[in-house]
Design a protein around this motif. Structure first.
Motif, PDB file in Angstrom:
ATOM      1  N   GLY A  91       0.905  -0.836   0.249  1.00 34.74           N
ATOM      2  CA  GLY A  91       0.224  -0.267   0.015  1.00 34.74           C
ATOM      3  C   GLY A  91       0.547   2.041   0.087  1.00 34.74           C
ATOM      4  N   PRO A  92       0.075   2.051  -0.249  1.00 31.44           N
ATOM      5  CA  PRO A  92       0.594   3.331   0.146  1.00 31.44           C
ATOM      6  C   PRO A  92       2.075   4.010   1.265  1.00 31.44           C
ATOM      7  CG  PRO A  92      -1.295   3.795   0.756  1.00 31.44           C
ATOM      8  CD  PRO A  92      -1.408   2.946   0.358  1.00 31.44           C
ATOM      9  N   LEU A  93       1.098   3.598   2.445  1.00 35.37           N
ATOM     10  CA  LEU A  93       2.115   4.318   3.906  1.00 35.37           C
ATOM     11  C   LEU A  93       2.269   3.058   4.429  1.00 35.37           C
ATOM     12  CD1 LEU A  93       2.881   6.350   5.008  1.00 35.37           C
ATOM     13  CD2 LEU A  93       0.530   6.791   6.091  1.00 35.37           C
ATOM     14  N   ALA A  94       3.252   3.032   5.076  1.00 35.05           N
ATOM     15  CA  ALA A  94       3.350   1.412   6.321  1.00 35.05           C
ATOM     16  C   ALA A  94       4.314   2.626   7.610  1.00 35.05           C
ATOM     17  CB  ALA A  94       4.530   0.806   5.891  1.00 35.05           C
ATOM     18  N   PHE A  95       3.957   1.372   9.430  1.00 36.23           N
ATOM     19  CA  PHE A  95       4.436   1.861  10.072  1.00 36.23           C
ATOM     20  C   PHE A  95       5.222   0.455  10.715  1.00 36.23           C
ATOM     21  CE2 PHE A  95       0.874   5.069   9.455  1.00 36.23           C
ATOM     22  CZ  PHE A  95       0.905   5.977   9.396  1.00 36.23           C
ATOM     23  N   SER A  96       6.260   0.749  10.878  1.00 32.32           N
ATOM     24  CA  SER A  96       7.140  -0.203  11.662  1.00 32.32           C
ATOM     25  C   SER A  96       7.244  -0.515  12.744  1.00 32.32           C
ATOM     26  CB  SER A  96       8.398  -1.097  10.824  1.00 32.32           C
ATOM     27  OG  SER A  96       8.885   0.760  11.351  1.00 32.32           O
ATOM     28  N   LEU A  97       7.299  -2.081  13.619  1.00 33.06           N
ATOM     29  CA  LEU A  97       6.312  -1.901  14.935  1.00 33.06           C
ATOM     30  C   LEU A  97       7.550  -2.980  15.074  1.00 33.06           C
ATOM     31  CD1 LEU A  97       2.789  -2.865  14.973  1.00 33.06           C
ATOM     32  CD2 LEU A  97       3.665  -1.616  15.253  1.00 33.06           C
ATOM     33  N   SER A  98       8.316  -2.802  17.327  1.00 32.71           N
ATOM     34  CA  SER A  98       9.077  -2.754  16.808  1.00 32.71           C
ATOM     35  C   SER A  98       9.247  -4.136  17.971  1.00 32.71           C
ATOM     36  CB  SER A  98       9.057  -1.848  18.628  1.00 32.71           C
ATOM     37  OG  SER A  98       8.393  -2.313  19.139  1.00 32.71           O
ATOM     38  N   TYR A  99       8.715  -5.377  17.232  1.00 34.35           N
ATOM     39  CA  TYR A  99       8.546  -6.811  16.999  1.00 34.35           C
ATOM     40  C   TYR A  99       9.979  -7.210  16.529  1.00 34.35           C
ATOM     41  CZ  TYR A  99       8.010 -11.684  16.932  1.00 34.35           C
ATOM     42  OH  TYR A  99       7.254 -12.626  17.395  1.00 34.35           O
ATOM     43  N   PRO A 100      10.410  -8.380  17.023  1.00 33.35           N
ATOM     44  CA  PRO A 100      10.280  -8.785  18.967  1.00 33.35           C
ATOM     45  C   PRO A 100      10.962  -7.991  19.634  1.00 33.35           C
ATOM     46  CG  PRO A 100      12.224  -9.572  17.851  1.00 33.35           C
ATOM     47  CD  PRO A 100      11.960  -9.115  16.934  1.00 33.35           C
ATOM     48  N   ASN A 101      10.421  -7.159  20.912  1.00 32.08           N
ATOM     49  CA  ASN A 101      10.859  -6.952  21.870  1.00 32.08           C
ATOM     50  C   ASN A 101      11.711  -8.082  23.207  1.00 32.08           C
ATOM     51  OD1 ASN A 101       9.106  -7.804  23.614  1.00 32.08           O
ATOM     52  ND2 ASN A 101       7.326  -6.323  23.086  1.00 32.08           N
ATOM     53  N   LEU A 102      12.082  -6.925  24.219  1.00 32.53           N
ATOM     54  CA  LEU A 102      13.443  -8.069  24.848  1.00 32.53           C
ATOM     55  C   LEU A 102      12.717  -8.853  25.407  1.00 32.53           C
ATOM     56  CD1 LEU A 102      15.083  -7.931  27.097  1.00 32.53           C
ATOM     57  CD2 LEU A 102      14.742  -6.245  28.290  1.00 32.53           C
ATOM     58  N   LYS A 119      11.135 -16.224  21.105  1.00 25.90           N
ATOM     59  CA  LYS A 119      10.036 -15.676  20.223  1.00 25.90           C
ATOM     60  C   LYS A 119      11.257 -15.128  18.855  1.00 25.90           C
ATOM     61  CE  LYS A 119       6.276 -13.777  20.900  1.00 25.90           C
ATOM     62  NZ  LYS A 119       5.013 -13.346  21.079  1.00 25.90           N
ATOM     63  N   ASN A 120      10.599 -15.246  17.660  1.00 22.19           N
ATOM     64  CA  ASN A 120      11.651 -14.536  16.850  1.00 22.19           C
ATOM     65  C   ASN A 120      10.753 -14.023  15.668  1.00 22.19           C
ATOM     66  OD1 ASN A 120      11.242 -16.601  15.039  1.00 22.19           O
ATOM     67  ND2 ASN A 120      12.991 -18.297  16.259  1.00 22.19           N
ATOM     68  N   GLY A 121      11.184 -13.757  14.590  1.00 17.65           N
ATOM     69  CA  GLY A 121      11.330 -13.390  13.951  1.00 17.65           C
ATOM     70  C   GLY A 121      11.404 -11.529  13.411  1.00 17.65           C
ATOM     71  N   SER A 122      10.861 -10.831  12.387  1.00 24.55           N
ATOM     72  CA  SER A 122      10.543  -9.293  11.888  1.00 24.55           C
ATOM     73  C   SER A 122       9.630  -9.036  11.107  1.00 24.55           C
ATOM     74  CB  SER A 122      12.134  -9.554  11.911  1.00 24.55           C
ATOM     75  OG  SER A 122      12.699  -9.813  10.237  1.00 24.55           O
ATOM     76  N   GLY A 123       9.735  -7.813  10.770  1.00 22.56           N
ATOM     77  CA  GLY A 123       9.322  -6.977  10.083  1.00 22.56           C
ATOM     78  C   GLY A 123       7.393  -7.467   9.659  1.00 22.56           C
ATOM     79  N   ILE A 124       7.073  -6.885  11.446  1.00 25.13           N
ATOM     80  CA  ILE A 124       5.667  -6.973  11.748  1.00 25.13           C
ATOM     81  C   ILE A 124       5.166  -5.096  11.304  1.00 25.13           C
ATOM     82  CG2 ILE A 124       3.794  -6.730  12.986  1.00 25.13           C
ATOM     83  CD1 ILE A 124       5.052  -9.679  12.143  1.00 25.13           C
ATOM     84  N   TRP A 125       4.555  -5.313  10.614  1.00 25.32           N
ATOM     85  CA  TRP A 125       4.162  -3.607   9.911  1.00 25.32           C
ATOM     86  C   TRP A 125       2.861  -3.089  10.239  1.00 25.32           C
ATOM     87  CZ3 TRP A 125       6.092  -3.176   4.334  1.00 25.32           C
ATOM     88  CH2 TRP A 125       7.525  -3.636   4.763  1.00 25.32           C
ATOM     89  N   ILE A 126       2.292  -1.860  11.022  1.00 29.11           N
ATOM     90  CA  ILE A 126       0.991  -1.856  10.007  1.00 29.11           C
ATOM     91  C   ILE A 126       0.798  -0.998   8.773  1.00 29.11           C
ATOM     92  CG2 ILE A 126      -0.509   0.125   9.953  1.00 29.11           C
ATOM     93  CD1 ILE A 126       0.296  -0.156  13.788  1.00 29.11           C
ATOM     94  N   HIS A 127       0.253  -1.407   7.864  1.00 29.88           N
ATOM     95  CA  HIS A 127       0.626  -1.250   6.282  1.00 29.88           C
ATOM     96  C   HIS A 127      -0.612  -1.802   5.950  1.00 29.88           C
ATOM     97  CE1 HIS A 127      -0.060  -4.949   4.372  1.00 29.88           C
ATOM     98  NE2 HIS A 127       1.199  -5.476   5.476  1.00 29.88           N
ATOM     99  N   GLY A 128      -1.275  -0.257   4.331  1.00 30.20           N
ATOM    100  CA  GLY A 128      -2.389  -0.706   3.608  1.00 30.20           C
ATOM    101  C   GLY A 128      -1.983  -1.666   2.614  1.00 30.20           C
TER     102      GLY A 128
END
Length: 365
Positions: free
Chosen positions: A174-185, A192-201
């Motif tokens: 989509g036109p815009l995205a917000f990345s989140l701080s996953y994984p946190n401490l 837990k692992n992984g990355s690239g969790i966003w709020i996006h369109g």
């Protein structure tokens, strides 16, 4: 003849006097007296007919529902140590504030998401009034359950900051995205692992595709543009629950605040037993070491009996959703530490569990 006319008038005027009364006046005083009598009666009746009736009852005042006046609490600018460790002090400080989804001294906006309901709500934060609901948005999220590993297509359950606002290079997002701080401490320490969790369109080509979420929070493109106007990305936190995020009570918020400052006081005065009593047996440091190693190191430092200056600023407390419904919270603040042998400044994070009325630290950064 004149007599008959007046007898007819008498019949019409029976409501004022009887025929016998008029006849008696006629016999004793004559026809002129009858005319005077009828004139007086008709004039009196006309006045009574058009006169506004007098209400003798006392008027009843309309019932007014009195609204409880909003109490303006003057917050202490420089609270004493005695006040900071007092739950009653904090209850007064947060009176009149909405703290259902946390207490925030350094946050502009909060996003609360529910995976089961596929809904995110945006709140604006005010220093005096707490959280105010701005808008709700329908969303798409990942599979049921908490995210554990990369590629499981699940949206994580927890508390995350927005780390970046950006325009994705791939039109799929989509036109815009917000990345989140996953994984946190807390996530990392639980494996837990992984990355690239966003709020996006949504995809810019408008086509539906499978696995639109892939673990992210996905909004319609119009909605994410609206979200961009509702939040300050640099000071926004996101809470994601599998279902409804349990609301916090003022009692819980005040308890946590007083507990944090009691822990701080034990640290200041080198009370090692009280200090370590705030750490859970499940405690882990960022390097993965457990309470035993941490306690040994702290006992050595506290034995020096150094005078310390420790200040906490910009305190934020958020409820931390878990699938097993534990009462976990994320506490973050800016810490200044100074002793003869060491000094530091920086952001601090605690992940704590409330056991009864006792704060137990699970993780610390």
């Amino acid at each position: 003849m004149r007599y008959l006319v007046f007898l007819s008038l008498c019949a019409l005027a029976l409501y004022a006097a009887t025929a016998e009364d008029i006849y008696r006046i006629y016999k004793t005083k004559g026809i002129d007296a009858v005319e005077d009598f009828l004139k007086q009666e008709f004039e009196s009746k006309e006045v009574k007919t058009f006169q506004k009736p007098v209400v003798s009852k006392t008027p009843v005042e309309p019932k007014v529902i009195k609204k409880e006046p909003k109490v303006k609490v003057v917050k202490a600018k420089n609270p004493t140590e005695k006040e900071l460790i007092s739950k009653d002090f904090w209850l007064k400080q947060i009176r009149g504030m909405d703290v259902a989804y946390g207490y925030y001294e350094d946050l502009d906006s909060l996003i609360v998401c529910e995976k089961e309901r596929k809904r995110c709500e945006v709140y604006r934060n005010s220093e005096d009034e707490g959280l105010e609901l701005i808008k709700g948005h329908d969303v798409i999220m990942g599979k049921n359950g908490d995210k554990i590993k990369r590629g499981d297509l699940k949206t994580p359950v927890g508390v995350y900051e927005i780390t970046k606002r950006f325009k994705p290079s791939d039109p799929f997002y989509g036109p815009l995205a917000f990345s989140l701080s996953y994984p946190n401490l807390f996530d990392v320490l639980r494996g837990k692992n992984g990355s690239g969790i966003w709020i996006h369109g949504m995809p810019l080509d408008g086509k539906d595709r499978e696995d639109l979420s892939k673990g992210c929070v996905v909004m319609e493109n119009d909605a994410i543009q609206v979200l961009d106007t509702e939040i300050n990305a640099n000071k926004t936190m996101t809470i994601i629950g599998e279902n409804k995020v349990p609301p916090m009570s003022k009692e819980v918020v005040a308890t946590l605040l007083s507990e944090v400052y009691k822990w701080q006081r034990a640290w200041k005065v080198n009370d090692i037993n009280m200090y370590l009593n705030y750490y859970s047996n499940d405690f882990k440091k960022v390097d993965g070491s457990r309470k035993e190693q941490f306690a040994a190191m702290k006992k050595q430092i506290f034995s020096r009996k150094e005078k310390k200056t420790i200040t906490f600023e910009h305190m934020n407390i958020a409820p931390y959703p878990t699938l097993d419904n534990r009462k976990v919270f994320k506490i973050s603040y800016y810490q200044t530490y100074k002793s003869p042998s060491f000094a530091s400044k920086g952001e601090k994070e605690l992940y704590v569990e409330l056991v009864g009325k006792k704060m137990m630290i699970l993780a610390e950064k």
